[in-house]
Design an enzyme around this catalytic site. Structure first.
Site: not given
Length: 301
Positions: A75, A195-196, A163, A39, A20, A167
């Site tokens: 991050v 999404a993949g 997770y 990244d 993404l 989220k």
């Protein structure tokens, strides 16, 4: 409708080396934005690093005639990522908090490390980057932020307690930043994409992952980040060529007289009314949610 362009805007996309994030970064750049491709290059479970992940996306953008720089910082060191934007481009307009990892494990097997690593990347990471960018956005009275949630956060999912916590927490953060930023034209929203990616390929069949292209998600992100978009605090599920807004629904409930003591038996007797979602309400703020509740203080036996 005129094209949604990002000329002269500076965009940070975290976790932009793959999936993404890569899709978002390429699309912003194609529409004129200068992009900080962040990244660390860690694995999907948060180990190691690989500088090539961000560098390759920057190379793609530059080869297509765009402007981009790589940030290889974690991050959790959000200040360094924002400094990268300021040092190279002199401003920051958009923050897309996309970086994430998985440490899936049934709750009875989950370790404190599993919990902390997921929290640190998703929640503390999004906080760190957004908090470092916030003074710049406030000073220029302009900003757009995206927080990336998940269906696991909205509905729960076996083996993803850490997770799911992270989220849904991101949506709470986005809602408050939307309120605090509104007076300075800072707009924050949340997406829950399907999404993949390197992460979804661990939990979905390959044939489904291949069809869930990240490019089905990115157009909504760009719409929400454009200067023409001014609605904040919203939550959207998006993927597979479909997009929809999600909002909380609350039953009409039942108001009990406040002068006699309220008992568990009273609650049980009205359970059907308490849980009936016919003509449900959709409170849009904490204040709005309190209205019917506080009105019941006048309900005397």
């Amino acid at each position: 409708m005129s094209a949604l362009q990002f000329d002269d805007r500076v965009v940070i996309v975290t976790g932009a080396g793959n999936g993404l994030g890569r899709s978002h970064a390429l699309a912003f750049a194609a529409r004129g934005a200068r992009v900080v491709v962040n990244d660390l290059g860690a694995s999907t479970t948060g180990e190691g690093s690989d500088l090539r992940a961000a560098d390759q996306v920057v190379a793609e953008i530059v080869a297509a005639g765009g402007e981009a720089v790589a940030s290889h910082d974690s991050v959790t060191d959000g200040g360094h990522i924002v400094d990268c934007a300021m040092d190279n481009f002199g401003r920051i307009d958009v923050v897309v908090n996309n970086a994430g990892i998985l440490r899936d494990r049934a709750f009875h097997n989950m370790t404190a490390e599993d919990w902390d690593l997921v929290y640190n990347v998703h929640v503390r990471g999004a906080f760190s980057v957004s908090h470092a960018a916030w003074p710049h956005l406030r000073a220029q009275e302009y900003g757009r932020l995206i927080f990336t949630a998940s269906a696991a956060g909205l509905y729960g999912n076996f083996g993803q307690a850490n997770y799911s916590m992270a989220k849904l927490g991101l949506h709470g953060l986005a809602q408050t930043l939307a309120i605090e930023g509104a007076s300075r034209n800072i707009v924050a929203n949340t997406i829950a994409p399907v999404a993949g990616s390197r992460m979804t390929e661990t939990i979905m069949p390959p044939q489904i992952v291949a069809q869930l292209k990240p490019e089905f998600v990115t157009p909504l992100v760009l719409k929400l980040c454009h200067e023409s978009h001014r609605e904040g605090g919203r939550l959207f599920e998006v993927g597979a060529g479909w997009a929809g807004q999600v909002r909380w629904a609350r039953s009409k409930g039942h108001g009990f007289p406040v002068d006699p003591p309220l008992t568990p038996e009273d609650i049980a007797a009205q359970w059907q009314h308490i849980t009936d979602f016919t003509d449900a309400d959709h409170p849009a703020s904490a204040q709005e949610a309190l209205v019917s509740m506080l009105a019941n203080l006048q309900n005397r036996g």
